[in-house]
Motif scaffolding. Structure first.
Motif, PDB file in Angstrom:
ATOM      1  N   THR A 175       0.848  -1.177   0.000  1.00  0.00           N
ATOM      2  CA  THR A 175       0.000   0.000   0.000  1.00  0.00           C
ATOM      3  C   THR A 175       0.888   1.233   0.000  1.00  0.00           C
ATOM      4  OG1 THR A 175      -0.057  -0.113   2.398  1.00  0.00           O
ATOM      5  CG2 THR A 175      -1.944  -1.014   1.224  1.00  0.00           C
ATOM      6  N   VAL A 176       0.287   2.341  -0.435  1.00  0.00           N
ATOM      7  CA  VAL A 176       1.021   3.604  -0.411  1.00  0.00           C
ATOM      8  C   VAL A 176       0.726   4.261   0.933  1.00  0.00           C
ATOM      9  CG1 VAL A 176       1.551   5.640  -1.734  1.00  0.00           C
ATOM     10  CG2 VAL A 176       0.420   3.729  -2.825  1.00  0.00           C
ATOM     11  N   VAL A 178       1.895   7.374   3.512  1.00  0.00           N
ATOM     12  CA  VAL A 178       2.749   8.540   3.729  1.00  0.00           C
ATOM     13  C   VAL A 178       3.621   8.310   4.951  1.00  0.00           C
ATOM     14  CG1 VAL A 178       2.722  11.026   3.621  1.00  0.00           C
ATOM     15  CG2 VAL A 178       0.637   9.779   3.229  1.00  0.00           C
ATOM     16  N   LEU A 182       7.618   8.886   5.189  1.00  0.00           N
ATOM     17  CA  LEU A 182       8.219   9.848   6.118  1.00  0.00           C
ATOM     18  C   LEU A 182       9.187   9.143   7.055  1.00  0.00           C
ATOM     19  CD1 LEU A 182       5.101  11.956   7.005  1.00  0.00           C
ATOM     20  CD2 LEU A 182       7.125  12.744   5.835  1.00  0.00           C
ATOM     21  N   LEU A 312       0.539  10.119  11.599  1.00  0.00           N
ATOM     22  CA  LEU A 312      -0.274   9.625  10.492  1.00  0.00           C
ATOM     23  C   LEU A 312      -0.548   8.135  10.640  1.00  0.00           C
ATOM     24  CD1 LEU A 312       1.240  11.647   7.546  1.00  0.00           C
ATOM     25  CD2 LEU A 312      -1.028  11.846   8.496  1.00  0.00           C
ATOM     26  N   PHE A 314      -0.834   6.604  13.452  1.00  0.00           N
ATOM     27  CA  PHE A 314      -1.864   6.547  14.491  1.00  0.00           C
ATOM     28  C   PHE A 314      -3.236   6.852  13.896  1.00  0.00           C
ATOM     29  CE2 PHE A 314      -4.327   9.225  17.413  1.00  0.00           C
ATOM     30  CZ  PHE A 314      -4.619   8.300  18.398  1.00  0.00           C
ATOM     31  N   LEU A 315      -3.286   7.877  13.026  1.00  0.00           N
ATOM     32  CA  LEU A 315      -4.560   8.265  12.403  1.00  0.00           C
ATOM     33  C   LEU A 315      -5.116   7.105  11.571  1.00  0.00           C
ATOM     34  CD1 LEU A 315      -6.537  10.599  11.838  1.00  0.00           C
ATOM     35  CD2 LEU A 315      -5.154  11.171   9.881  1.00  0.00           C
ATOM     36  N   THR A 316      -4.241   6.502  10.734  1.00  0.00           N
ATOM     37  CA  THR A 316      -4.684   5.378   9.920  1.00  0.00           C
ATOM     38  C   THR A 316      -5.197   4.243  10.800  1.00  0.00           C
ATOM     39  OG1 THR A 316      -2.899   5.963   8.434  1.00  0.00           O
ATOM     40  CG2 THR A 316      -4.016   3.895   8.018  1.00  0.00           C
ATOM     41  N   VAL A 319      -8.618   5.231  12.266  1.00  0.00           N
ATOM     42  CA  VAL A 319      -9.719   5.380  11.323  1.00  0.00           C
ATOM     43  C   VAL A 319     -10.128   4.035  10.732  1.00  0.00           C
ATOM     44  CG1 VAL A 319     -10.280   6.319   9.069  1.00  0.00           C
ATOM     45  CG2 VAL A 319      -9.302   7.781  10.788  1.00  0.00           C
ATOM     46  N   THR A 320      -9.155   3.181  10.439  1.00  0.00           N
ATOM     47  CA  THR A 320      -9.494   1.916   9.784  1.00  0.00           C
ATOM     48  C   THR A 320      -9.792   0.808  10.778  1.00  0.00           C
ATOM     49  OG1 THR A 320      -7.161   1.372   9.655  1.00  0.00           O
ATOM     50  CG2 THR A 320      -8.134   2.410   7.726  1.00  0.00           C
TER      51      THR A 320
ATOM     52  N   TYR B   5      -9.291   4.809   0.143  1.00  0.00           N
ATOM     53  CA  TYR B   5      -8.826   5.406   1.392  1.00  0.00           C
ATOM     54  C   TYR B   5      -7.329   5.691   1.332  1.00  0.00           C
ATOM     55  CZ  TYR B   5      -7.070   5.809   6.046  1.00  0.00           C
ATOM     56  OH  TYR B   5      -6.402   6.265   7.137  1.00  0.00           O
ATOM     57  N   ASN B 123     -15.409   7.055   7.891  1.00  0.00           N
ATOM     58  CA  ASN B 123     -13.947   7.095   7.906  1.00  0.00           C
ATOM     59  C   ASN B 123     -13.390   8.267   7.122  1.00  0.00           C
ATOM     60  OD1 ASN B 123     -13.798   4.899   9.443  1.00  0.00           O
ATOM     61  ND2 ASN B 123     -13.367   3.459   7.788  1.00  0.00           N
ATOM     62  N   ARG B 126     -13.826  11.533   9.003  1.00  0.00           N
ATOM     63  CA  ARG B 126     -12.962  11.709  10.175  1.00  0.00           C
ATOM     64  C   ARG B 126     -11.549  12.049   9.758  1.00  0.00           C
ATOM     65  NH1 ARG B 126     -13.165   6.656  13.810  1.00  0.00           N
ATOM     66  NH2 ARG B 126     -12.472   8.056  15.434  1.00  0.00           N
TER      67      ARG B 126
END
Lengths: 321, 219
Positions: A175-176, A178, A182, A312, A314-316, A319-320, B5, B123, B126
């Motif tokens: 997967t791509v 970020v 980083l 980021l 943590f955000l992923t 959210v998922t 996503y 999702n 957010r």
């Protein structure tokens, strides 16, 4: 029982593989740099010859040097070698898999650095002190960034053990992300600083005003110097292996896959090492060294990248979920 | 779904990185280039949302972002800088390290806040809102830390990039509002431009510190 033996043998092979290839990697970097500067350059095997020559020579020790000065090279080599033997290279899940922890790795390298700084100050020359203080400044900036990068990977893979992180990324769909890009940028910057490579320190010079690593080892000679140089070469291999195992883990064999898979894994690993060494050589000839006071900006950038990466990731994860 | 996503996460994440690059950058043309790159990333991000969610009206938003903020505003600012003759370095009140640390703290704050508050939402929403709030706060931070009027304009525009990103994340912003926001930003640019030239005429400088002299409480 037989399985344990195979794992132990694999670990032993890894341990000796890293120390055997370490001078060659440095040799390749020097060779590539020389070729780009239109010099012929020394052969790739030259670092081996240098080490042998230094081992045969007499070790001169200053009169006021303490036992620490004489013991430090061996301790530094031991810490670095243990750390380098733990980073997965050609196979994952070897005997000491449980010990190959990301935080333990940082601690081992930190211990080696502390001893090197102490040894630099032991004789009482001004250069050793300057080098030690600069090394510590670089370390205080680089270590948090490195820990953040490793924790980013751990957050994504749900483990802090390096072989298991590598296994996770081999198995996960491509997967791509970020955050991973980083983290790669941050770890590369940290690796350049930790190995005294060009934007931070120049490994090829003995110019007093700029040197960091060389200033600390200025008083060493003979077998002590040989051991310290070997440790520095080993550290470079360690960082390349770390980056390769975290970000390019393909080709790594499972520990129980058999000899053929091991050889294939070792071949890919050596190819990665050569690729990284050539890349480093090209990088070093194409940019200039920065002032020592700008190093904090450079490593601050690495810290910002690493922090953004972990945010980021943590955000992923949130959210998922 | 997962692929969609990943791409939107990539583009929004790169916008956040561009915001940090804006904070870090101290050369004025590089600031403009970074801003243009951020606007183009915004256009790509909005266009991707429009394609992946089947909302064709977002293409118009993307086109506005690309043309106005990716091309027109940077070119206008570039010409303004050339006419003002300020090719020198940007001066800052705080040093770069502290600014970046504050920026990191703001980003962490906005991610934690939005993830807590919007636990029930989709999702996409957010994620978009969290990163958008971070970009807005970073734009504000840039306006606070810069002393040069032109880079403060860039900070304002980058703040507005974050607003557009938030608007695409949340469904239901009518097209009329988006178009009017886009044009009001353009009007704001003209107002800023006039204002900057007036400051320069009055004080021979676009450094905001020069304005301090006209405050009544200073002797």
């Amino acid at each position: 029982m037989g399985n344990t033996l195979i794992l132990l043998v694999g670990q032993g092979i890894q341990m000796f593989l890293v120390i055997l290839v370490a001078p060659a990697v440095t040799g390749i970097v020097r060779r590539v740099k020389a070729r780009f500067m239109r010099r012929r350059g020394s052969p790739i095997a030259q670092p081996y010859r240098d080490l042998l020559k230094l081992l045969r020579k007499e070790a001169v020790v200053a009169g006021n040097a303490s036992w620490l000065f004489r013991a430090a090279p061996y301790a530094i080599l031991a810490f670095t070698w243990v750390a380098a033997a733990l980073v997965p290279t050609f196979a994952s899940g070897l005997m000491f898999n449980w010990a190959a922890d990301a935080v333990a790795l940082v601690a081992l390298l930190g211990a080696a650095r502390a001893i090197l700084a102490l040894a630099g100050m032991d004789v009482g020359t001004s250069f050793g002190g300057i080098g030690a203080s600069r090394e510590m400044m670089i370390a205080t900036l680089a270590e948090p960034a490195m820990l953040l990068v490793l924790l980013t990977m751990a957050l994504t893979a749900h483990t802090t053990r390096l072989p298991e992180i590598a296994d996770y990324f081999i198995g996960a769909p491509i997967t791509v992300r970020v955050s991973l890009a980083l983290a790669l940028a941050a770890l590369t910057m940290v690796a350049l600083a930790e190995n005294a490579r060009i934007p931070v320190d120049n490994p090829a010079t003995h110019l007093e005003l700029t040197m960091v690593h060389e200033a600390m080892v200025l008083e060493y000679s003979g077998r002590h110097l040989a051991v310290i140089e070997l440790a520095a070469q080993l550290k470079l291999v360690l960082y390349i292996s770390l980056i390769a195992s975290l970000f390019l883990p393909f080709g790594m064999a499972p520990a129980t896959a058999g000899v053929v898979a091991w050889i294939a894994g070792a071949a890919t690993y050596l190819a990665k090492l050569v690729f990284a060494a050539v890349l480093l050589g090209v990088w070093e000839v194409s940019i200039a060294k920065m002032r020592i006071f700008r190093v904090s900006e450079f490593l601050g950038g690495a810290f910002v990248f690493a922090f953004l990466a972990i945010l980021l990731a943590f955000l992923t994860g949130e959210v998922t979920r | 779904m997962n692929y969609a996503y990943n791409v939107s996460h990539l583009l929004a994440g790169l916008m956040l990185v561009a915001s940090f690059a804006l904070l870090y950058q101290d050369r004025i043309f590089a600031v403009l280039n970074t801003f243009a790159a951020q606007a183009m990333l915004l256009a790509m991000s909005v266009g991707w949302e429009g394609w992946s969610q089947g909302r064709p009206n977002l293409y118009i938003t993307a086109a506005i972002a690309l043309i106005l903020k990716g091309i027109v505003i940077p070119v206008a600012l570039h010409r303004m800088i050339v006419r003002l003759g300020i090719h020198r370095d940007v001066e800052q009140v705080l040093n770069v390290g502290k600014t970046l640390l504050i920026g990191l703290a703001l980003t962490a704050l906005s991610l934690l806040l939005v993830l807590k508050v919007t636990a029930a939402a989709q999702n996409f929403t957010r994620e978009g809102l969290a990163l958008a709030l971070a970009i807005i706060l970073l734009g504000l931070l840039m306006m606070i830390t810069r002393r040069n009027a032109v880079t403060q304009i860039v900070g304002f525009m980058s703040l507005e990039n974050g607003l557009i990103l938030a608007a695409t994340g949340a469904r239901g912003m009518p097209l009329v509002v988006e178009v009017s926001v886009a044009f009001s930003v353009l009007i704001a640019l003209f107002v800023f431009a006039v204002f900057v030239f007036r400051i320069r005429e009055r004080f021979d400088s676009v450094d905001i510190d020069a304005l301090e002299q006209v405050r009544g409480d200073r002797k």
